[in-house]
Design a protein around this motif. Structure first.
Motif, PDB file in Angstrom:
ATOM      1  N   GLU A  45       0.812  -1.217   0.000  1.00  0.00           N
ATOM      2  CA  GLU A  45       0.000   0.000   0.000  1.00  0.00           C
ATOM      3  C   GLU A  45       0.847   1.269   0.000  1.00  0.00           C
ATOM      4  N   THR A  46       2.162   1.111   0.102  1.00  0.00           N
ATOM      5  CA  THR A  46       3.036   2.280   0.168  1.00  0.00           C
ATOM      6  C   THR A  46       3.171   2.920  -1.215  1.00  0.00           C
ATOM      7  N   GLY A  47       2.898   4.232  -1.271  1.00  0.00           N
ATOM      8  CA  GLY A  47       2.991   4.948  -2.545  1.00  0.00           C
ATOM      9  C   GLY A  47       4.143   5.922  -2.620  1.00  0.00           C
ATOM     10  N   LEU A  48       4.665   6.334  -1.428  1.00  0.00           N
ATOM     11  CA  LEU A  48       5.684   7.386  -1.435  1.00  0.00           C
ATOM     12  C   LEU A  48       6.402   7.418  -0.090  1.00  0.00           C
ATOM     13  N   VAL A  91      18.605  17.479  -4.876  1.00  0.00           N
ATOM     14  CA  VAL A  91      18.353  16.880  -6.190  1.00  0.00           C
ATOM     15  C   VAL A  91      19.426  15.839  -6.499  1.00  0.00           C
ATOM     16  N   ALA A  92      20.684  16.180  -6.193  1.00  0.00           N
ATOM     17  CA  ALA A  92      21.795  15.265  -6.442  1.00  0.00           C
ATOM     18  C   ALA A  92      21.698  14.005  -5.589  1.00  0.00           C
ATOM     19  N   SER A  93      20.976  14.093  -4.457  1.00  0.00           N
ATOM     20  CA  SER A  93      20.807  12.918  -3.608  1.00  0.00           C
ATOM     21  C   SER A  93      19.898  11.876  -4.237  1.00  0.00           C
ATOM     22  N   GLY A  94      19.201  12.270  -5.298  1.00  0.00           N
ATOM     23  CA  GLY A  94      18.376  11.309  -6.024  1.00  0.00           C
ATOM     24  C   GLY A  94      16.898  11.375  -5.748  1.00  0.00           C
ATOM     25  N   ALA A  95      16.447  12.409  -5.012  1.00  0.00           N
ATOM     26  CA  ALA A  95      15.009  12.535  -4.748  1.00  0.00           C
ATOM     27  C   ALA A  95      14.244  12.691  -6.049  1.00  0.00           C
ATOM     28  N   ASP A  96      13.100  12.040  -6.133  1.00  0.00           N
ATOM     29  CA  ASP A  96      12.276  12.132  -7.347  1.00  0.00           C
ATOM     30  C   ASP A  96      11.594  13.486  -7.455  1.00  0.00           C
ATOM     31  N   VAL A  97      11.242  14.067  -6.298  1.00  0.00           N
ATOM     32  CA  VAL A  97      10.595  15.380  -6.263  1.00  0.00           C
ATOM     33  C   VAL A  97      11.100  16.159  -5.056  1.00  0.00           C
ATOM     34  N   VAL A  98      11.395  17.434  -5.251  1.00  0.00           N
ATOM     35  CA  VAL A  98      11.755  18.339  -4.163  1.00  0.00           C
ATOM     36  C   VAL A  98      10.917  19.598  -4.314  1.00  0.00           C
ATOM     37  N   THR A  99      10.322  20.055  -3.225  1.00  0.00           N
ATOM     38  CA  THR A  99       9.534  21.289  -3.264  1.00  0.00           C
ATOM     39  C   THR A  99      10.132  22.319  -2.296  1.00  0.00           C
ATOM     40  N   ILE A 150       9.953   2.574  -4.885  1.00  0.00           N
ATOM     41  CA  ILE A 150       9.010   3.571  -4.367  1.00  0.00           C
ATOM     42  C   ILE A 150       9.617   4.960  -4.543  1.00  0.00           C
ATOM     43  N   PRO A 151       8.892   5.909  -5.092  1.00  0.00           N
ATOM     44  CA  PRO A 151       9.438   7.265  -5.264  1.00  0.00           C
ATOM     45  C   PRO A 151       9.643   7.966  -3.924  1.00  0.00           C
ATOM     46  N   VAL A 152      10.594   8.914  -3.930  1.00  0.00           N
ATOM     47  CA  VAL A 152      10.937   9.667  -2.717  1.00  0.00           C
ATOM     48  C   VAL A 152      10.762  11.155  -2.993  1.00  0.00           C
TER      49      VAL A 152
END
Length: 468
Positions: A221-224, A285-293, A256-258
């Motif tokens: 059930e984990t999405g993120l 971003v360089a750490s590999g996160a899929d999205v940063v806000t 799973i996206p991060v």
């Protein structure tokens, strides 16, 4: 001998009619630029106010001039903009109540240029067909952060809501319990998550979260996996947290996206200017996160916006979400944001021209010089009507940025002789332009750090008028 009260009925009968006062107002300079509908409303209100005073047996003079004067005052208040500039003498650089970041001249000029004419907001000039409004800033943001794709919405809370809804609606989002932050106005990450349609899955404890807390919580059930940077508070002592890089590793091993909510967000390494290190967006971003806000109007020093960066795959999904249109920014925000971002191509230029960065990095020696000039100006203006001195104090970044950080500053302290400090504070807030300072040890405090160019002379003149 006590004078008899004026006859109430005679006073009421002596009140002039609305039409009579309106006729007088037509030739009164105080109503030249006031619409007739507002003149009428003000005259009626002025007459009603005086009628109420008569009925309450309050002493007053009933005359045409008294009514005209009251009506003109009411009209002037209505004509004045409710939202207006003020002088921030608090020393809080990113003061949420005072509008946070002061925009740079380049941003202001671009906003005027774009908003005073038609623009290519959603026009591809190469093809002549409809374009995407984010093209104005996407390539620039990617250049500065190293991200594959980027966009911006109305604020960071909106960015978080949109990303969560897109990537994990109806599924579990794993967050460390120590990162369930609350921002100004009692808005909380768990509440934003509920509104996004996601299911919160807390792991770890308030002060300690380990990698295995994430791995043990992952199910079908984990999405993120969500990291939230605690940009407005610190937990110190017996603490452990999992780095973004480690969370990204966990996410990749499970497919799973991060995502990371950076909150304030900065594009430069502030430690180079003697400030505590805040993680630059490029590092996350360089750490590999899929999205940063992150926010546009905090450490970035631009207009209010929520900036989303990440992989092209995730950003394409986010753009396709119907909520994107509801949260999109307008041409003025885009114009201000683009002009601000362009300055970051040269860090030295950014620090010099972006007011937020300039105020945060202002050397103590420079503030001391500014304080001396301010003291001289105010001394000349108020003379012996106030006790003036300089004192070493601290400024704060504010706006949920750099938690716990204080900046050394030198402030002007004012102890008025002819009124109380609270009265001075109230009168300064009521002045035009209003002045916001702070009160400490029965003194009114003016911190030069947050004064804009030329405002020291304005402040001196205001104090002179109030204390004469």
């Amino acid at each position: 001998m006590k004078q008899p009260m004026p006859d109430k009925q005679l006073q009421l009968k002596s009140l002039p009619g609305v039409d009579h006062i309106l006729t007088l107002a037509e030739t009164d300079d105080r109503f030249i630029r006031v619409p007739r509908s507002l003149v009428l409303e003000s005259v009626r209100r002025a007459i009603d106010d005086i009628r109420t005073q008569i009925l309450e047996h309050r002493p007053l003079v009933v005359s045409d001039e008294a009514i005209i004067k009251q009506a003109a005052l009411l009209a002037a208040r209505k004509m004045k903009n409710r939202l207006g500039p003020l002088i921030n003498a608090t020393g809080v650089v990113l003061h949420t109540n005072l509008g946070r970041a002061v925009l740079c001249r380049e941003a202001l000029d671009n906003i005027v240029a774009v908003s005073s004419s038609y623009s290519n907001l959603e026009l591809n000039l190469s093809t002549g067909k409809r374009g995407i409004r984010y093209e104005a800033i996407e390539a620039l943001i990617c250049e500065l952060t190293g991200a594959q794709a980027a966009m911006a919405v109305n604020n960071n809370a909106g960015a978080v809501l949109l990303a969560l809804n897109t990537l994990a609606q109806g599924r579990q989002v794993i967050v460390s319990r120590g990162e369930l932050v609350e921002i100004g106005g009692a808005f909380r990450v768990p509440d934003v998550m509920i509104k996004s349609g996601c299911i919160l899955k807390e792991v770890g404890t308030t002060n300690r979260t380990h990698p295995h807390d994430y791995t043990h919580a992952i199910t079908e059930e984990t999405g993120l996996l969500l990291k939230v940077h605690t940009s407005n508070y610190k937990i110190e002592g017996f603490t452990t947290s999992v780095s973004l890089k480690d969370v990204v590793g966990i996410g990749k091993s499970h497919g799973i996206p991060v995502m990371e909510d950076l909150g304030s967000g900065t594009l430069i390494d502030l430690s180079a200017f003697g400030l505590p290190s805040e993680p630059p967006v490029s590092e996350q971003v360089a750490s590999g996160a899929d999205v940063v806000t992150f926010s546009g109007d905090k450490l970035l020093g631009g207009p209010q916006a929520g900036i989303i960066v990440g992989t092209k795959q995730c950003l394409d999904q986010i753009r396709a979400n119907p909520l994107t249109r509801a949260l999109r920014i307008d041409k003025m925000t885009l114009a201000g944001l683009e002009a601000t971002l362009k300055l970051y191509r040269d860090t030295r230029v950014a620090v010099e021209k972006i007011p937020t960065l300039k105020m945060l990095t202002l050397p103590y020696e420079q503030i001391c010089q500014d304080a001396e000039v301010l003291l001289s100006l105010v001394t000349e203006a108020v003379g012996d009507r106030a006790e003036l001195a300089l004192a070493d104090m601290t400024s704060r970044p504010g706006g949920g940025s750099c938690p716990g950080l204080t900046l050394p500053t030198r402030c002007l302290t004012i102890r008025p002789e002819t009124m109380s400090v609270t009265s001075l504070d109230k009168q300064l807030r009521a002045f035009d332009p209003p002045v916001m300072g702070r009160i400490e040890n029965n003194c009114f405090i003016i911190d030069p750090r947050t004064l804009q160019p030329g405002q020291n002379k304005i402040l001196a003149n205001i104090l002179k008028k109030l204390m004469n």
